[in-house]
Scaffold this active site. Structure first.
Site, PDB file in Angstrom:
ATOM      1  N   GLU A 336       0.816  -1.218   0.000  1.00  0.00           N
ATOM      2  CA  GLU A 336       0.000   0.000   0.000  1.00  0.00           C
ATOM      3  C   GLU A 336       0.850   1.268   0.000  1.00  0.00           C
ATOM      4  O   GLU A 336       0.327   2.371  -0.127  1.00  0.00           O
ATOM      5  CB  GLU A 336      -0.906   0.012   1.241  1.00  0.00           C
ATOM      6  N   TRP A 449       2.155  -6.772  26.152  1.00  0.00           N
ATOM      7  CA  TRP A 449       2.511  -7.261  24.823  1.00  0.00           C
ATOM      8  C   TRP A 449       3.949  -7.759  24.770  1.00  0.00           C
ATOM      9  O   TRP A 449       4.849  -7.122  25.301  1.00  0.00           O
ATOM     10  CB  TRP A 449       2.348  -6.125  23.793  1.00  0.00           C
TER      11      TRP A 449
HETATM   12  P1  ADP Z   1       1.248  -8.434   2.905  1.00  0.00           P
HETATM   13  O1  ADP Z   1       0.607  -7.639   3.997  1.00  0.00           O
HETATM   14  O2  ADP Z   1       0.270  -8.882   1.876  1.00  0.00           O
HETATM   15  O3  ADP Z   1       2.190  -9.489   3.375  1.00  0.00           O
HETATM   16  P2  ADP Z   1       3.390  -6.686   1.960  1.00  0.00           P
HETATM   17  O4  ADP Z   1       4.257  -7.573   1.188  1.00  0.00           O
HETATM   18  O5  ADP Z   1       3.071  -5.381   1.464  1.00  0.00           O
HETATM   19  O6  ADP Z   1       2.041  -7.376   2.078  1.00  0.00           O
HETATM   20  O7  ADP Z   1       3.944  -6.663   3.421  1.00  0.00           O
HETATM   21  C1  ADP Z   1       3.940  -5.555   4.233  1.00  0.00           C
HETATM   22  C2  ADP Z   1       4.225  -5.967   5.655  1.00  0.00           C
HETATM   23  O8  ADP Z   1       5.460  -6.672   5.775  1.00  0.00           O
HETATM   24  C3  ADP Z   1       4.390  -4.786   6.587  1.00  0.00           C
HETATM   25  O9  ADP Z   1       3.165  -4.236   6.960  1.00  0.00           O
HETATM   26  C4  ADP Z   1       5.151  -5.419   7.726  1.00  0.00           C
HETATM   27  O10 ADP Z   1       4.293  -6.129   8.600  1.00  0.00           O
HETATM   28  C5  ADP Z   1       6.052  -6.407   7.043  1.00  0.00           C
HETATM   29  N1  ADP Z   1       7.388  -5.840   6.867  1.00  0.00           N
HETATM   30  C6  ADP Z   1       7.908  -5.279   5.770  1.00  0.00           C
HETATM   31  N2  ADP Z   1       9.183  -4.899   5.990  1.00  0.00           N
HETATM   32  C7  ADP Z   1       9.471  -5.222   7.275  1.00  0.00           C
HETATM   33  C8  ADP Z   1      10.623  -5.064   8.116  1.00  0.00           C
HETATM   34  N3  ADP Z   1      11.756  -4.552   7.677  1.00  0.00           N
HETATM   35  N4  ADP Z   1      10.521  -5.490   9.390  1.00  0.00           N
HETATM   36  C9  ADP Z   1       9.385  -6.042   9.861  1.00  0.00           C
HETATM   37  N5  ADP Z   1       8.284  -6.220   9.122  1.00  0.00           N
HETATM   38  C10 ADP Z   1       8.314  -5.814   7.844  1.00  0.00           C
END
Ligand code: ADP
Length: 580
Positions: A336, A449
């Site tokens: 997004e 948490w």
């Molecule tokens: P989906 O929600 O469909 O898996 P995305 O591939 O867009 O879609 O993933 C986004 C999510 O991935 C973020 O909202 C987060 O939870 C996680 N994410 C992305 N990069 C990181 C990071 N460096 N550290 C932790 N979580 C991450």
């Protein structure tokens, strides 16, 4: 009373920001810079940005000749390669929408996405011939399937297909990119559906170009015309984090690895092409590092790599930097958000701090790129302090963040103009974001948490552990307690007790996992993230030893694997002492 004044309008050209201008710029000013692709056909293909633009124009002409109208969607099922790159420009350049589809999803999910997007044509790599045969009957509105190959490689299929090279050969490439409205749609990506049905993020030309500028900044991915970038992150996953756009903006050499993403294939391609920077999710780097350790080899040109999509374990960051001299840039974002939100790079003052303090910052997800604004809020919707302790729901806004989902025009996901990310985070006084969890994955123990990511990071720092997931397990007293599910490295030995002991002293006492189990492999989503929903389902009836101790006093209820709609963060401001 304040008088209303008409602002004085500026007098600069109103030139639209268009994706086609990226390839036009690269062709004109970095015409000889190379694009190298390892092809499905088995060989290595190499050409220049100049040639890429001509072929992108031929593709635009071919699609127009097939009757494709501006605004219509053209799907792709393809690896990282030059023909896929041509689709990024040839499709969007005349106003159609390039819809990259993740071929690793289940065929039913892909058919759902293709039908929801209402794709007109689908370009596919020949590796996906069988998949296309399975999809075609379920997607009747697709007018044609185009195989990304020449006639000699056309696969034997039930579905009638067109041949990409034949379509291009019929066009002369003499085509002027039209001046489109910069707010028109350019690319479409669906979220991988880890959190329900896939949802479409429909980017604009303007958002794609602004994101490419932002991604290129020195404190973001810092691309230049002297770099050779190998995006391991697939072009079907959030536009390969914008690299197919940022590459031509900077005249960066692109090295596209095709379908073989194992450690050996990646290492050999990096060495052969003088790759200086790369980008991908932690899982692929696990494979690369394992290969390099076994083969006893080092990088000769790789200087830095962007790691994101899931949390980069600190142990991986240390291995890259200490053993291989490669700078790790930890990044966070989501579909997004086009996807880039934050990257971890130190400023001058931070770089003067003791090494351990520097590392602690670099392990976080970093600071926002100009263009993205963020805040964390508590249960009551009030903004929480940037003290690095309070954690809450993370909200973002900016010109490359979605306003609403494709074909869900009625409802907006925004809250007061902010997009709720579904992540839980802290922000420290340096402005560094630290993602502690996905809101559905957080472990709620006695109302407090526990960060599952932090416990996973400790588990994978154990020398015998290859990969680990931490999930909530039902507990009669605390409601939920952490369970570690781990995969051992091949040939490595470690007992449950040894692994649990490894956590002692590394986190407060009440964060210590209650149990650990070993499995042969962990379930992953199509984008390489741990599939915790599935794991929670698998371990729904797991009984923690600590639960048995109190079990006769309180009945044990299995947890719902989706944990209800656990969202809405509470500021975790109570001290560990309150739990004793
Ligand atoms: P989906 O929600 O469909 O898996 P995305 O591939 O867009 O879609 O993933 C986004 C999510 O991935 C973020 O909202 C987060 O939870 C996680 N994410 C992305 N990069 C990181 C990071 N460096 N550290 C932790 N979580 C991450």
């Amino acid at each position: 009373m304040t008088a209303t004044t008409t602002p004085l309008l500026g007098q600069m050209m109103d030139v639209p920001l268009l994706v086609s201008s990226l390839i036009a710029h690269a062709a004109r000013h970095h015409g000889n810079a190379q694009i190298v692709s390892r092809r499905i056909e088995g060989d290595v293909h190499r050409y220049t940005y100049r040639e890429c633009e001509v072929r992108s124009k031929q593709l635009a002409q071919a699609l127009i000749a097939l009757g494709v109208e501006p605004g219509e969607r053209i799907g792709t099922l393809a690896w990282n390669g030059y023909r896929h790159l041509e689709a990024y420009f040839g499709v969007t350049g005349f106003g159609a929408v390039c819809h990259t589809i993740n071929p690793r999803l289940f065929p039913e999910q892909i058919a759902w996405i293709v039908n929801h997007a209402d794709d007109r044509y689908i370009l596919f790599d020949i590796t996906f011939a069988a998949l296309v045969d399975a999809l075609a009957p379920q997607c009747p509105q697709v007018r044609g399937w185009i195989a990304l190959c020449d006639e000699s490689h056309r696969p034997a299929m039930r579905t009638p297909v067109l041949c990409y090279e034949t379509l291009l050969a019929a066009q002369n490439g003499e085509f002027d990119w039209p001046l489109l409205d910069e707010r028109s749609a350019s690319n479409l990506c669906y979220t991988s559906g880890t959190t329900g049905n896939p949802k479409g993020a429909l980017y604009t030309h303007r958002s794609a170009v602004l994101h490419a500028y932002g991604a290129s900044l020195p404190d973001a991915m810092g691309l230049s015309a002297r770099d050779a970038m190998l995006p391991v992150v697939p072009m079907f996953h959030v536009n390969a984090w914008g690299l197919p756009h940022a590459g031509p903006l900077n005249g960066t050499k692109l090295v596209l690895p095709g379908k073989d993403l194992d450690g050996k294939s990646l290492y050999e391609l990096m060495e052969a092409e003088g790759v200086t920077c790369s980008a991908g999710v932690p899982t692929v780097w696990l494979g690369l590092l394992a290969y390099m350790r076994e083969a006893g080899v080092k990088f000769s040109t790789l200087k830095r790599t962007v790691i994101g999509g899931s949390a980069c374990p600190p142990a991986m960051l240390r291995t890259y930097e200490d053993d291989y001299g490669v700078q790790v840039i930890h990044a966070w974002g989501m579909t997004e958000m086009s996807p880039l939100g934050t990257l971890a790079k130190l400023n001058w003052e931070q770089a003067q701090r003791p090494p351990e303090a520097q590392r602690a910052l670099l392990e976080k997800q970093g600071r926002v790129i100009f263009g993205v604004d963020m805040k964390i809020v508590g249960d009551d919707g009030r903004e929480l302090p940037w003290d690095g302790v309070a954690f809450g729901d993370l909200y973002v806004r900016g010109p490359w963040i979605i306003d609403r989902y494709f074909r869900q025009e009625s409802g907006t996901p925004l809250v007061d103009g902010w997009f709720p990310t579904g992540d839980v985070a802290t922000i420290d006084p340096d402005g560094f974001l630290h993602i502690t969890d996905r809101s559905k994955d957080v472990i709620k123990s006695g109302g407090e948490w526990i960060s599952s990511i932090e416990l996973e990071n400790i588990a994978v720092a154990h020398p015998a552990i290859a990969e680990a997931a931490c999930i909530a397990c039902a507990h009669p007293r605390w409601t939920e307690r952490p369970l570690i599910v781990a995969v051992k490295k091949p040939g490595a030995q470690v007992t449950r007790e040894e692994l649990l002991a490894f956590f002692e002293g590394k986190v407060v006492k009440w964060w210590l996992p209650d149990d650990a189990v070993f499995v042969d492999e962990l379930p992953h989503t199509a984008t390489g993230k741990l599939q915790k929903l599935k794991l929670r389902e698998q371990f729904r009836h797991h009984v923690l030893p600590s639960a048995l101790e109190v079990g006769d006093k309180c009945p044990l209820e299995p947890l719902d694997s989706d944990k209800g709609a656990a969202s809405g963060a509470t500021a975790n401001t109570k001290s560990a002492a309150t739990r004793g």
